[in-house]
Design a protein around this motif. Structure first.
Motif: not given
Length: 388
Positions: A61-75
């Motif tokens: 769900k987080v991937i869907d909302r943030l976008g996988i690129g932005r999520l990985v950058a945050l991680l």
């Protein structure tokens, strides 16, 4: 565009692997300098994997909302800040809290980049690229302990060195196009989200969840406690770190071979064979210590086969699942691996305190023997195609 996307994701996988190989012996050896008990050092290693059990069910769900690129950058960015916190506040409590936070991020970025890569490659090249990513992971993981041998485990230098690839990873993540994967991993509106995801993953691929669980126990215990095993046998810090490097080198060399054998001779027989070799070579370590001609091959084979069991599971997931199910089963696989990591390191560290250093190889070998018995049992007909 696809080739650059795949290359970028592979870079991120390599950066995460470098930090994984670097941070596990770093934390074990640095905390050993503080004269912490082995079970506490094992607890610290367990904290590195426990966080994914809480955030994993919500990753699709987080991937869907943030976008996988932005999520990985945050991680990548959050562990950068965690290492910075250790640098600024050198207290044992900060070390444990930072390990939990960065471990959660490392586990999540590991799972998320696997989803990203599986969604970016085509079926014709899936096996080669996934196996290649496993080899890349192992090579970078092998470099990690060697880098630690150069930086040492005291002072600010090892912390600063760890922060560099984290900063680069955050930047690269933002530059990789991710539209296709987001479309593949968008959740539907039928309740396939939250805590129920893991139950769904078990229903789709139960035997693969067990493979991930046992791989988590074996790999995390060996990566985190092998340095202590070496110290107990009279090795120096650098020599103890090289045990992890040799273990990781086996992954770099053998994973591609296991993938090729699986394509040629069938995944079930190769998985059983890899599990058998992992059991035998790990059990040989007490005999091999002090005998380099036996120790190096045993660690090499153990590392390669333990990692190979995990990699075969990832290939099977990408082969059999798409879209929402790919995200859900991949996340469940990562959660099962992390559950094994949490359950494995602390009790095995405690067993070392009770019975001595040989509890490490004996416990890991016993776990893979149990997995071998499960995989070698006569198969009943299954409703899902992904079971090995």
């Amino acid at each position: 565009m696809r080739i650059w996307r795949v290359a970028g994701i592979l870079f991120l996988i390599g950066a995460e692997a470098l930090l994984y190989g670097y941070s596990y012996p770093f934390f074990s050896l640095a905390l050993e300098k503080r004269e912490l008990a082995n079970w506490l050092i094992g607890l610290n290693a367990s904290l590195a994997g426990i966080g994914i059990l809480f955030v994993g069910p919500f990753l699709p769900k987080v991937i869907d909302r943030l976008g996988i690129g932005r999520l990985v950058a945050l991680l990548f960015a959050i562990p950068f800040l965690s290492f910075g916190a250790i640098l600024a506040f050198d207290h044992v409590g900060v070390w444990f809290a930072a390990r939990f936070v960065m471990g959660t991020c490392f586990s999540a970025v590991w799972t998320t980049t696997e989803i990203w890569l599986n969604g970016a490659v085509d079926d014709r090249s899936r096996g080669r690229i996934i196996a290649g990513s496993g080899t890349l992971y192992a090579i970078c993981q092998f470099v990690g302990p060697l880098a630690l041998g150069l930086t040492g485990v005291t002072g600010s230098l090892p912390l600063v060195v760890a922060m560099v690839p984290l900063a680069v990873g955050a930047i690269v993540s933002m530059l990789i196009p991710s539209t296709e994967v987001e479309a593949d991993t968008t959740l539907d509106e039928h309740g396939l989200e939250g805590a129920g995801n893991f139950r769904i993953a078990i229903a789709f691929a139960g035997s693969l969840m067990l493979v991930a669980f046992m791989s988590g126990i074996g790999e995390t215990a060996m990566q985190s406690l092998l340095p202590l095993y070496g110290l107990a046998h009279g090795l120096s810090d650098a020599a103890a770190s090289r045990l992890v490097a040799t273990f990781s080198l086996g992954e770099a060399v053998l994973v591609l071979g296991l993938g090729w054998l699986a394509d040629r001779h069938g995944r079930r027989i190769v998985l059983i064979g890899a599990t058998l070799i992992a059991t035998v070579t790990t059990a040989l370590l007490p005999v091999a210590m002090g005998r380099p001609l036996l120790l190096e091959p045993a660690l090499f084979l153990a590392g390669g086969t333990i990692a190979g069991v995990y990699t075969l599971g990832i290939v099977l997931i990408g082969q059999d699942f798409r879209g929402q199910r790919l995200a859900i089963v991949s996340t469940g696989f990562g959660m099962a691996y992390s559950a094994g990591s949490v359950i494995g390191a602390t009790p095995i560290g405690y067993l070392i305190d009770l019975f001595g250093a040989e509890a490490l190889p004996v416990a890991v070998a016993a776990g893979f023997l149990a997995l071998l018995v499960f995989l070698a049992r006569p198969r009943a007909k299954r409703a899902v195609p992904d079971s090995p």
